[in-house]
Design a protein around this motif. Structure first.
Motif, mmCIF file in Angstrom:
data_model
loop_
_atom_site.group_PDB
_atom_site.id
_atom_site.type_symbol
_atom_site.label_atom_id
_atom_site.label_comp_id
_atom_site.label_asym_id
_atom_site.label_seq_id
_atom_site.Cartn_x
_atom_site.Cartn_y
_atom_site.Cartn_z
ATOM 1 N N THR A 160 0.810 -1.221 0.000
ATOM 2 C CA THR A 160 0.000 0.000 0.000
ATOM 3 C C THR A 160 0.842 1.270 0.000
ATOM 4 O O THR A 160 0.348 2.341 -0.338
ATOM 5 C CB THR A 160 -0.921 0.015 1.229
ATOM 6 O OG1 THR A 160 -0.110 -0.042 2.412
ATOM 7 C CG2 THR A 160 -1.859 -1.183 1.203
ATOM 8 N N THR A 161 2.097 1.185 0.377
ATOM 9 C CA THR A 161 2.917 2.391 0.517
ATOM 10 C C THR A 161 4.091 2.434 -0.450
ATOM 11 O O THR A 161 4.994 3.243 -0.288
ATOM 12 C CB THR A 161 3.453 2.495 1.948
ATOM 13 O OG1 THR A 161 4.238 1.336 2.231
ATOM 14 C CG2 THR A 161 2.320 2.577 2.958
ATOM 15 N N PRO A 219 13.045 -1.233 10.078
ATOM 16 C CA PRO A 219 11.643 -1.639 10.148
ATOM 17 C C PRO A 219 10.667 -0.558 9.722
ATOM 18 O O PRO A 219 10.874 0.621 9.937
ATOM 19 C CB PRO A 219 11.473 -1.950 11.628
ATOM 20 C CG PRO A 219 12.429 -1.046 12.286
ATOM 21 C CD PRO A 219 13.602 -0.960 11.380
ATOM 22 N N LYS A 220 9.603 -0.999 9.081
ATOM 23 C CA LYS A 220 8.412 -0.199 8.868
ATOM 24 C C LYS A 220 8.698 1.172 8.280
ATOM 25 O O LYS A 220 8.259 2.181 8.812
ATOM 26 C CB LYS A 220 7.693 -0.049 10.207
ATOM 27 C CG LYS A 220 6.769 -1.209 10.517
ATOM 28 C CD LYS A 220 5.580 -1.202 9.612
ATOM 29 C CE LYS A 220 4.551 -2.211 10.030
ATOM 30 N NZ LYS A 220 3.433 -2.247 9.122
ATOM 31 N N ARG A 221 9.421 1.232 7.217
ATOM 32 C CA ARG A 221 9.651 2.511 6.570
ATOM 33 C C ARG A 221 8.932 2.531 5.237
ATOM 34 O O ARG A 221 9.018 1.607 4.455
ATOM 35 C CB ARG A 221 11.160 2.735 6.328
ATOM 36 C CG ARG A 221 11.944 2.990 7.582
ATOM 37 C CD ARG A 221 11.491 4.262 8.293
ATOM 38 N NE ARG A 221 11.519 5.393 7.405
ATOM 39 C CZ ARG A 221 12.595 6.169 7.246
ATOM 40 N NH1 ARG A 221 13.679 5.924 7.897
ATOM 41 N NH2 ARG A 221 12.557 7.197 6.429
ATOM 42 N N PHE A 250 11.970 -0.488 -8.211
ATOM 43 C CA PHE A 250 11.585 -0.070 -6.874
ATOM 44 C C PHE A 250 11.710 -1.235 -5.906
ATOM 45 O O PHE A 250 11.221 -2.329 -6.174
ATOM 46 C CB PHE A 250 10.144 0.451 -6.895
ATOM 47 C CG PHE A 250 9.913 1.354 -8.061
ATOM 48 C CD1 PHE A 250 10.465 2.612 -8.063
ATOM 49 C CD2 PHE A 250 9.203 0.921 -9.170
ATOM 50 C CE1 PHE A 250 10.284 3.438 -9.147
ATOM 51 C CE2 PHE A 250 9.035 1.745 -10.256
ATOM 52 C CZ PHE A 250 9.571 3.014 -10.247
ATOM 53 N N LEU A 251 12.357 -0.979 -4.770
ATOM 54 C CA LEU A 251 12.590 -2.021 -3.780
ATOM 55 C C LEU A 251 11.985 -1.598 -2.453
ATOM 56 O O LEU A 251 12.534 -0.758 -1.766
ATOM 57 C CB LEU A 251 14.101 -2.247 -3.597
ATOM 58 C CG LEU A 251 14.815 -2.686 -4.869
ATOM 59 C CD1 LEU A 251 16.293 -2.816 -4.599
ATOM 60 C CD2 LEU A 251 14.249 -3.993 -5.369
ATOM 61 N N PRO A 252 10.824 -2.152 -2.082
ATOM 62 C CA PRO A 252 10.183 -1.747 -0.828
ATOM 63 C C PRO A 252 10.892 -2.309 0.390
ATOM 64 O O PRO A 252 11.544 -3.335 0.324
ATOM 65 C CB PRO A 252 8.779 -2.327 -0.945
ATOM 66 C CG PRO A 252 8.938 -3.502 -1.841
ATOM 67 C CD PRO A 252 10.028 -3.145 -2.812
ATOM 68 N N ASP A 289 1.159 0.354 8.669
ATOM 69 C CA ASP A 289 1.447 0.242 7.242
ATOM 70 C C ASP A 289 1.623 1.587 6.571
ATOM 71 O O ASP A 289 2.276 1.688 5.534
ATOM 72 C CB ASP A 289 0.330 -0.538 6.538
ATOM 73 C CG ASP A 289 0.351 -2.014 6.896
ATOM 74 O OD1 ASP A 289 1.410 -2.476 7.370
ATOM 75 O OD2 ASP A 289 -0.668 -2.692 6.716
ATOM 76 N N ASP A 290 1.042 2.654 7.162
ATOM 77 C CA ASP A 290 1.207 3.970 6.539
ATOM 78 C C ASP A 290 2.593 4.540 6.746
ATOM 79 O O ASP A 290 2.964 5.549 6.149
ATOM 80 C CB ASP A 290 0.152 4.949 7.060
ATOM 81 C CG ASP A 290 0.221 5.145 8.570
ATOM 82 O OD1 ASP A 290 1.216 4.721 9.193
ATOM 83 O OD2 ASP A 290 -0.728 5.729 9.140
ATOM 84 N N GLY A 291 3.391 3.896 7.629
ATOM 85 C CA GLY A 291 4.751 4.346 7.856
ATOM 86 C C GLY A 291 4.855 5.646 8.607
ATOM 87 O O GLY A 291 5.949 6.186 8.773
#
Length: 967
Positions: free
Chosen positions: A103-104, A213-215, A233-235, A524-526
């Motif tokens: 989602t981000t 974590p969680k970025r 792109f690498l999440p 999840d929104d970071g």
């Protein structure tokens, strides 16, 4: 599996690196080192993603050594499938640990990041060209670009910043290969469909999924091909969803009982050191420690700290009667942050303080009733070779500490409550060693300058409960218990990281967590924190932004809570074991852990539901909680039953041995427990709940057994030493000393606040609740922060200094009287912060009501913070002991069983929590030659100690006093 040659080359490469870089060696040696580095990198940094490992057959009559195959196979004869067409690309992390954001992914425009971070606005000349450039260009224009045909129906819509009119859409190459969570199975991965090639950089960078974590950050690579831009792109993956099982890692061990457990750079050496009077062989257990500024692995992050070459240093195991020795070398870089406090690093006569000095030293070892071997006032204590915290090594200096551990019949048993005229060996248990230089100790310990030290075998305190503890049958039963128990060392540490790349920079914010601070895991929104579901905090948490909304995540910070340097590892107890013995040391400089075990399947942290399991205590602060038993012919040994606790408060520097067995566990299935530290409000800090580790018991029919406490055996001795008579006189006192206690007097030690982050210790001689005065009407009180004891040359003012009035320090005369009388110390905390009292060369216990009243003190109404308070929310801090059995509820909330007496359960400590606005009463004895010398008492919350809460103390013996110690 690596060949023997590969293992030799890999080990040689690892050991040669600290000496010189590979290209600085002669050519044949450097070639061997490069080959070794390649072996190590393949083992540690490249994970095979193949599902099938079927062998491939080379083409018939094909010269593999002088020609290349069309499909790229056999480029490496030992790994024929590596890099061939159709093979899967390798990764830097296991598949089970990788998954992507959904989602981000595009929340921050890749175009914006690319232009801001990667685009060059001006020509940048390259002054040199590496020979690898040709290979890199081949990689760039061929292998990086080709991942097979794209799916026209599967596209990435790249958001553009305002004002950017570039028209583009990036095609996703092949099917989606990331997964939404760890539970959705491993990603498919890419295969090389085009040509034999190096691994795709895209796939290699997937190993960075777990970098932070969680970025909601996107890693973007930019290249120019035919005048247009190609993006990929690498999440970054979330640690909160990570469920990969991390196997528990054991530290290297240097043991008097066996050969070194594994090669390590601490150079473990075991040598014979003669025999004691009983004919038992004494040994010398020696290691080397190099304090250095080095990148180490901490919970999967590569972090540069001040450490001993590793974040998991050697555990030293020695017998009572052995000598533990360490040669410490200071190879530290310039300090990452400078202390504004004076440390006690005495300068030589012709030396001035180096501008870039980064000194260190060693408390070797914490918890030992051992000699500091640093003489008496007024001589320098710097070069004493015992457990001497006044030692100091500037950068480039080296010092050897040699600490004899009292053996059989060498330690006065009265120190631990034994009978008059008896002696014991040093008690078996868990201790530790660490840097101890005032002003910088918290940062150095947090970075890794600390390790564990054990007296006795690691399983020595495992003892079966028997009717006749001295029988052969009981000894056999104890041997069976030890054989059926898994023993693990567990080093608890925390560290704060401040950058995306895991950079650690010591700062006050990394050690404080007060009002307005919360910890959680980014959603999840970071952007926002989930602070409610504590089950997500598996070995880490993230702080909120200072001064803003408490729900806003500070994305630039990460707080790691590791065991043995690992984030949320798992201990597996197989079907052959009845239980696991955890030997736990709190090596965090500031954080107290409030430990609890809960059933993973039956509990729900999100809703606050925890089904807990009790733990059995076998030793506390390196001592079995039982009074020494007499070995006289007419004495009958009794089996002192161990006790269980529901939770466990472990202050900084505290150690404990807890046994976790199969009682109450379903034998037909695997059962997993989670070790967590609960929320703890200390007044000044609010330490968060963290899930630290998992313990899995495999299904087994093994029956648990009851354990007894391994009480010390006290043996009668004929003491021919000279007895000192009467109270201490002025003639006896070393220079700079305040006199010792006299009959009816007790000592008050108060920790006082001087302002934000500033502290001092006030030590007074008391009688009937009032401060005593000398013959001139001056109060017998020492009221100074530690910095006042340090002169301009950074020497301790043992003689009181040149100014008037003299700066006095606490002095105690060794008690050689036949009747050893313990001293009563009142530990006073008038502040609003939790403190943690610690004194070197000593064990102490809580005073009983009768002992307190004997000094004219009216005990507080409640004996503990919880007392009779229903539903008490915090640990039950004890002030004194209402039952003669000694203190056990400092560890939890277990009740004494009926019939316990002073002859059975008795807890001794070297650290003691001092709750806010409270007074704690302890008893301690200065009655053994090992205690003679100069040491300290202080708060063992090191950020407090570094800021003034430390005081010098001297134990002197008029019969053996010497005024100088040779360098």
């Amino acid at each position: 599996m690596k060949s023997l040659l590969d293992r030799i080359l890999g080990y040689f490469a690892k050991m040669s690196s600290p000496v010189a870089l590979w290209y600085q060696w002669p050519f044949p040696v450097s070639l061997a080192i490069v080959l070794g580095h390649r072996t190590n990198m393949r083992r540690a940094n490249l994970f095979d993603t193949r599902v099938s490992h079927a062998a491939i057959v080379p083409p018939e009559n094909f010269d593999l050594e002088n020609a290349r195959t069309a499909d790229g196979s056999f480029n490496d004869l030992s790994h024929p499938m590596m890099g061939m067409a159709g093979s899967r690309f390798g990764r830097n992390t296991p598949l089970s640990s990788t998954f992507g954001e959904t989602t981000t992914l595009m929340k921050t425009s890749p175009r914006l990041v690319s232009n801001r971070l990667l685009a060059r606005q001006n020509f940048v000349p390259v002054p040199h060209l590496n020979a690898l450039a040709a290979a890199w260009i081949q990689f760039m224009v061929h292998d990086w670009r080709s991942h097979g045909k794209s799916d026209p129906a599967s596209m990435h819509d790249v958001p553009l910043p305002d004002g950017d009119d570039l028209q583009m859409t990036s095609r996703r190459r092949g099917p989606k290969t990331h997964r939404k969570s760890a539970r959705s199975g491993p990603p498919g991965g890419h295969t090389d469909r085009t040509r034999p090639a190096m691994r795709s950089l895209h796939e290699r960078l997937i190993g960075r999924y777990c970098a932070f974590p969680k970025r909601a950050t996107t890693i973007i690579a930019k290249k120019t091909i035919s005048a247009h831009l190609i993006f990929f792109f690498l999440p970054i993956a979330s640690f909160a969803d990570e469920t990969a099982v991390i196997a528990f890692k054991d530290p290297p061990i240097c043991s008097s009982f066996e050969k070194p457990s594994q090669p390590n750079e601490n150079n473990c050496t075991i040598t014979s050191n003669g025999n004691d009077e009983e004919g038992n062989e004494r040994k010398k257990v020696s290691i080397r420690l190099k304090a250095q500024s080095k990148i180490v692995d901490i919970g999967g992050h590569q972090v540069k700290t001040e450490n001993y070459g590793t974040y998991l240093p050697t555990v030293v195991e020695a017998r009572a009667g052995d000598t533990v020795a360490v040669t410490l070398t200071n190879l530290l870089d310039e300090p990452l942050i400078r202390s504004h406090h004076s440390h006690h690093c005495e300068l030589d006569e012709d030396q001035t303080a180096p501008h870039n000095s980064n000194p260190t030293n060693l408390h070797y070892y914490h918890g030992g009733i051992v000699s500091p071997n640093n003489g008496n006032s007024p001589g320098s204590a710097r070069w004493g070779t015992g457990d001497n915290i006044y030692s100091c090594l500037e950068r480039g200096q080296e010092h050897t500490y040699e600490v004899p551990i009292p053996g059989v019949k060498e330690l006065n048993a009265e120190i631990l409550g034994g009978k008059k005229g008896t002696k014991i060996a040093h008690p078996p248990g868990l201790n530790w060693y660490h840097s101890h230089l005032h002003g910088i100790s918290a940062n150095q310990v947090m970075g890794g300058l600390a390790g564990l030290l054990s007296v006795g075998r690691r399983d020595e305190n495992l003892r079966a409960k028997c009717d006749d503890p001295g029988s052969d049958e009981c000894r056999e039963k104890t041997a069976e218990v030890r054989a059926n128990t898994l023993v693990k060392y567990a080093l608890l540490r925390d560290i704060s990281l401040r950058k995306d790349n895991g950079e650690w920079v010591p700062d006050p914010d990394g050690q404080n967590f007060g009002v307005g601070r919360v910890c959680g895991v980014a959603r999840d929104d970071g952007v926002t924190l989930d602070t409610e579901n504590t089950g997500l905090r598996k070995g880490f948490c993230q702080r909120n932004l200072i001064g803003g909304d408490q729900s806003a995540v500070d994305a630039d910070k990460l707080w790691l809570f590791t065991i043995n340097g690992q984030k949320y590892p798992t201990i597996e107890v197989d079907e052959s074991k009845t239980g696991v013995l955890l030997r736990v040391g709190n090596l965090s400089p500031n954080i107290a852990y409030w430990l609890e075990l809960y059933d993973e399947e039956a509990s729900d942290p999100a809703s606050g539901k925890f089904i807990t399991k009790k733990m059995t205590v076998l030793s506390v602060d390196g001592v079995v909680p039982a009074k020494p038993q007499s070995a006289a012919d007419d004495a009958e040994l009794i089996s002192v039953e161990s006790y269980e606790i529901p939770d466990l408060l472990l202050m900084p520097a505290s150690r404990v041995e807890v046994y976790i067995d199969r009682r109450g566990i379903d034998s037909t299935k695997d059962t997993t427990f989670v070790l967590r530290t609960k929320n703890l409000n200390t007044g000044g800090d609010r330490w968060p709940e963290i899930q630290l580790a998992r313990i899995t018991f495999k299904a087994s029919e093994k029956e648990p057994v009851l354990l007894a406490l391994n009480a010390a055996i006290a043996e009668p001795v004929m003491d021919i030493s000279v007895k000192s008579e009467g109270p201490a006189t002025e003639r006896d006192l070393p220079p700079g000393c305040m006199r010792d206690l006299q009959d009816g007097e007790y000592r008050q030690v108060a920790f006082r606040n001087l302002g934000p982050g500033k502290w001092k210790i006030v030590t007074s001689i008391m009688e009937n609740g009032s401060v005593k005065k000398d013959e001139n009407g001056i109060e017998l009180r020492i009221d100074r922060p530690f910095e006042d004891y340090v002169d301009s040359n950074r020497k301790i003012k043992w003689d009181g200094g040149i100014e008037e009035p003299k700066i006095l320090h606490t002095c105690i005369r060794l008690n050689r009287n036949e009747d050893v009388k313990p001293q009563l110390w009142e530990l006073s905390n008038p502040t609003f912060d939790l403190h943690n009292f610690h004194i070197h060369q000593m064990k102490f216990r809580l005073a009983t009501v009768k002992e307190i009243e004997a000094y004219g003190i009216v005990p507080p109404n409640r004996s503990s913070t919880c007392g009779n308070v229903p539903d008490c929310k915090g640990p039950d801090y004890k002030f004194y002991e209402t039952n003669s059995s000694g203190s056990i509820s400092n560890l939890g909330k277990a009740e004494l069983t009926e019939g316990d007496t002073i002859n059975s359960i008795l807890e001794w400590h070297d650290t003691m929590p001092m709750p806010p606005s409270g007074k704690v009463y302890v008893m301690m004895s200065f009655a053994d030659d090992a205690q003679v010398g100069r040491f300290v008492y202080h708060c063992h919350i090191l950020k407090h100690e570094d800021n003034g809460l430390m005081a010098p103390i001297e134990v002197w013996d008029p019969e053996i006093r010497s005024d100088e110690i040779e360098k």
